[in-house]
Design an enzyme around this catalytic site. Structure first.
Site, PDB file in Angstrom:
ATOM      1  N   GLY A   1     -11.669   5.403 -11.079  1.00  0.00           N
ATOM      2  CA  GLY A   1     -11.126   6.454 -10.215  1.00  0.00           C
ATOM      3  C   GLY A   1      -9.621   6.530 -10.332  1.00  0.00           C
ATOM      4  CE  LYS A   2      -7.164  12.516  -9.323  1.00  0.00           C
ATOM      5  NZ  LYS A   2      -8.526  13.008  -9.018  1.00  0.00           N
ATOM      6  NE  ARG A   3     -10.242   2.887  -6.126  1.00  0.00           N
ATOM      7  CZ  ARG A   3     -10.941   1.870  -6.578  1.00  0.00           C
ATOM      8  NH1 ARG A   3     -10.363   0.726  -6.839  1.00  0.00           N
ATOM      9  NH2 ARG A   3     -12.231   1.983  -6.795  1.00  0.00           N
TER      10      ARG A   3
ATOM     11  N   GLY B   1      -5.839   4.750 -12.626  1.00  0.00           N
ATOM     12  CA  GLY B   1      -4.945   5.450 -13.576  1.00  0.00           C
ATOM     13  C   GLY B   1      -5.509   6.826 -13.844  1.00  0.00           C
TER      14      GLY B   1
END
Ligand code: GLU
Length: 486
Positions: free
Chosen positions: A253-255, A257
């Site tokens: 997921g976004k966290r 990268g």
């Protein structure tokens, strides 16, 4: 052409996630390996989740990776349309066929009733599911609902006994007791199908030979198998490909990268590197081969080498792969590909300049964007920096000034700086005459010319920058130091 027909079936809900596009890569490679057909089908039946340019983001991601589809939106084909929203009549027709066969039924339950039912089930700690109310309506009751013109959906009448099995070519046999399968909605009251009906109807009508989709769809398999059986269709081989996880074993997921191909392209990753890296997520040829060109992947890709364990997305390995592919590019090709990155940074440049820059940055970067941070000083009129940087370790303003004066006098003699070796040798002599360490001497000159304490090779930089700009920057640095020495 072989009979292999594989489809990538994205929903236009945003820029495709790398885990999702990785399935497209497997589809594409299998199609090309078998001389089959690669199809793109857009699953746009959940309009609430759609984003405006969703389709473009999908096609753009596929194009970037060079996954050219043989049938699909914009290219057409014999099995179109390839956007599900344009196939509503087919789903309706097939839902009605199931009703006629007794394999599905109309449900008139209101959303309020369903909500209440769910709440009660939750309060009891039960699995939430439809309670069969409309499945066993009498003909009269049904007629009553119809007369009242109530909105209705079509539900699958899941057998209440027995088991359903799918032979998954990645996971082996998946089996579930039918009593645990909900009476799935197939057609919504607005005439749109749910994923389950649409995917089965389309995979059949489009003569898909192998279905590959993410692991997260495994819970849906009984619904699909039961649909195939209800229609009396043969079920094509299915394989649920492993999820792509971050280093912490959680869904990427976004966290972690960047997660979308579009984003990786902007971050400076090459299509070749992304294709190679993503193909290796959940697929391997053996326990050592890492690097594959597109053609090599096509040649060796087989479905039996898809792994069932989740794949870990290693950003460091992606950087390594990207650096490798950057080094494989010709200077000319690299220059062409660098252009959009410099344009995006609003740096005025042209192919000739970037072609000169290419060999300087090629060995030094893992991402294309790094060429901009390393080489930006070449494409601006002047560089901004703190004049204190001109004064290196063990120097003072006076000695830095002396270094720059000597450098200026030396460089002045050259109409161009093309003979890097000679220029450097002369500058070394100048440093020797001052009794100064090379690191100090060249450090001051480096900051004056590039505005950076660490930079691309200095001689090459001055060569590209040209005499005029170089001399102007040296003179400006001298002026800045003179102010401090007085
Ligand atoms: N539209 C579904 C998705 O994007 C497709 C799954 C499938 O390939 O069947 O996940």
């Amino acid at each position: 052409m072989s009979n292999v027909r594989v489809r990538y079936a994205p929903s236009p809900t945003g820029a495709p996630h790398v885990g999702n596009i990785r399935t497209a890569i497997f589809d594409y490679l299998w199609a090309r390996h078998t001389n089959g057909t690669f199809i793109v089908r857009v699953e746009d039946t959940d309009q609430a989740r759609e984003v405006e340019n969703g389709l473009e983001l999908i096609l753009d991601s596929l194009r970037f990776l060079g996954l050219q589809w043989d049938e699909g939106p914009d290219v057409g084909g014999n099995y179109g349309p390839y956007e599900q929203s344009k196939r509503l009549h087919l789903y309706k027709q097939h839902a009605e066929e199931l009703i006629a066969k007794g394999a599905a039924y109309y449900c008139y339950c209101t959303s309020e009733r369903l909500e209440q039912m769910r709440k009660i089930q939750q309060a009891r700690g039960e699995q939430t599911r439809y309670d069969y109310r409309c499945r066993y309506l009498s003909a009269e009751e049904r007629a009553e609902h119809e007369r009242a013109g109530e909105p209705k959906v079509v539900r699958l009448a899941v057998p209440r006994e027995g088991k359903t099995t799918l032979s998954d070519f990645i996971h082996g046999d998946l089996t579930i007791a039918n009593e645990n399968v909900d009476d799935q909605v197939l057609l919504k009251s607005d005439g749109f199908p749910t994923y389950h009906l649409a995917v089965v109807v389309d995979d059949h009508l489009m003569q898909i030979s192998h279905v590959m989709r993410g692991d997260d769809w495994i819970p849906s398999f009984p619904k699909h198998v039961l649909l195939y059986q209800a229609f009396g269709w043969e079920i094509p081989p299915h394989g649920h490909v492993p999820l792509v996880l971050g280093a912490d074993k959680k869904k990427l997921g976004k966290r972690h990268g960047s997660t979308s191909v579009v984003q990786f392209r902007e971050d400076g990753y090459l299509a070749e590197a992304m294709l190679n890296f993503l193909a290796r997520l959940g697929w391997s040829l053996d326990d050592k081969s890492e690097l594959f060109t597109r053609q090599q992947l096509i040649d060796v890709f087989t479905l039996d080498r898809i792994e069932h364990a989740p794949a870990i997305f290693d950003y460091g390995k992606l950087d390594w792969t990207n650096g490798y592919y950057i080094r494989q590019l010709s200077d000319d090709d690299l220059a062409t590909r660098l252009m959009p990155f410099f344009e995006k940074a609003h740096l005025k440049t042209d192919h000739t300049m970037l072609r000169l820059l290419a060999p300087l940055v090629k060995e030094r970067m893992k991402k294309m964007t790094e060429a901009v941070t390393m080489g930006d000083f070449l494409f601006v009129e002047d560089v901004e920096y703190d004049p204190q940087l001109l004064i290196g370790k063990g120097m003072d303003a006076k000695s830095a000034l002396a270094a720059l004066h000597a450098a200026q006098a030396t460089l002045e003699k050259y109409p161009v700086f093309d003979d890097e070796e000679k220029v450097e040798a002369d500058l070394r002599v100048a440093a020797d005459q001052l009794g100064m360490k090379y690191a100090q001497f060249f450090g001051a000159l480096r900051v004056a010319v590039t505005g950076k304490t660490v930079s691309l090779p200095l001689m090459g930089s001055m060569r590209i920058l040209g005499r005029e700009k170089t001399m102007r920057r040296v003179a400006r640095a001298i002026k800045a130091l003179e102010g401090q020495v007085l």
